[in-house]
Design an enzyme around this catalytic site. Sequence first.
Site, mmCIF file in Angstrom:
data_model
loop_
_atom_site.group_PDB
_atom_site.id
_atom_site.type_symbol
_atom_site.label_atom_id
_atom_site.label_comp_id
_atom_site.label_asym_id
_atom_site.label_seq_id
_atom_site.Cartn_x
_atom_site.Cartn_y
_atom_site.Cartn_z
ATOM 1 N N ARG A 83 0.836 -1.097 -0.092
ATOM 2 C CA ARG A 83 -0.051 0.100 0.094
ATOM 3 C C ARG A 83 1.053 1.173 -0.062
ATOM 4 O O ARG A 83 1.862 1.281 0.757
ATOM 5 C CB ARG A 83 -0.781 0.048 1.320
ATOM 6 C CG ARG A 83 -1.726 1.321 1.331
ATOM 7 C CD ARG A 83 -2.853 1.255 1.888
ATOM 8 N NE ARG A 83 -3.849 2.634 1.862
ATOM 9 C CZ ARG A 83 -4.746 3.017 2.365
ATOM 10 N NH1 ARG A 83 -5.173 2.140 3.434
ATOM 11 N NH2 ARG A 83 -5.254 4.034 2.198
ATOM 12 N N ARG A 93 -5.925 0.833 -3.832
ATOM 13 C CA ARG A 93 -5.029 0.206 -2.961
ATOM 14 C C ARG A 93 -4.994 -1.362 -3.058
ATOM 15 O O ARG A 93 -5.868 -2.127 -3.194
ATOM 16 C CB ARG A 93 -5.109 1.118 -1.398
ATOM 17 C CG ARG A 93 -6.291 0.305 -0.469
ATOM 18 C CD ARG A 93 -7.563 0.791 -0.799
ATOM 19 N NE ARG A 93 -7.771 2.073 -0.983
ATOM 20 C CZ ARG A 93 -8.336 3.070 -0.016
ATOM 21 N NH1 ARG A 93 -8.531 2.593 1.116
ATOM 22 N NH2 ARG A 93 -8.516 4.246 -0.216
ATOM 23 N N ASP A 96 -6.337 -2.374 2.451
ATOM 24 C CA ASP A 96 -6.770 -1.224 3.387
ATOM 25 C C ASP A 96 -7.313 -1.956 4.498
ATOM 26 O O ASP A 96 -8.179 -2.740 4.335
ATOM 27 C CB ASP A 96 -7.869 -0.662 2.730
ATOM 28 C CG ASP A 96 -8.334 0.995 3.556
ATOM 29 O OD1 ASP A 96 -7.483 1.087 4.504
ATOM 30 O OD2 ASP A 96 -9.694 1.114 3.534
ATOM 31 N N ASP A 98 -8.951 -1.259 8.085
ATOM 32 C CA ASP A 98 -9.467 -0.266 9.156
ATOM 33 C C ASP A 98 -10.016 -0.861 10.258
ATOM 34 O O ASP A 98 -10.469 -2.080 10.378
ATOM 35 C CB ASP A 98 -10.850 0.374 8.311
ATOM 36 C CG ASP A 98 -10.555 1.138 7.119
ATOM 37 O OD1 ASP A 98 -9.268 1.674 7.399
ATOM 38 O OD2 ASP A 98 -11.100 1.520 6.068
#
Length: 140
Positions: A83, A93, A96, A98
């Site tokens: 990334r 990307r 990811d 989160d």
Amino acid sequence: MPYTVAIALGSNLGDRAYNFRRALYELRKIVHIVRVSSFHETEPVDAPPGSPRFLNAVVVAHTPLAPLQLLEAMQTIESRLGRRRTHVRNAPRTIDLDLIFHSANVRRTAKLTLPHPRYRQRAFVLEPLREVWGPRYRVP
């Protein structure tokens, strides 16, 4: 004392399923994964025009790491998996990660907001989250 966490995964570059398998392998080094949702293919949300479709999933896990320690470890995994952060918001990307929830922690800092501030607005997080959170628990 271990914390219960929910982590959302997203990828829209390269071999997305392979990116997920690599991310899960790396996550297992820092958290004890309890459940992994199925992979959901979704349209990009708030992304630059022409962005490829995403693959999304959510994991529920336990970890001894405090919220900022976990966030930093997740960002290290993202970097390791290719990334590259740009100034373009929601740019494509490889991976990811989160942090959606970290037990009952609620915080708002420049680096981290818990729970994730937009998870309730995003079906690509809510649908897999409902899969793994379990029917006995209400998604916060």
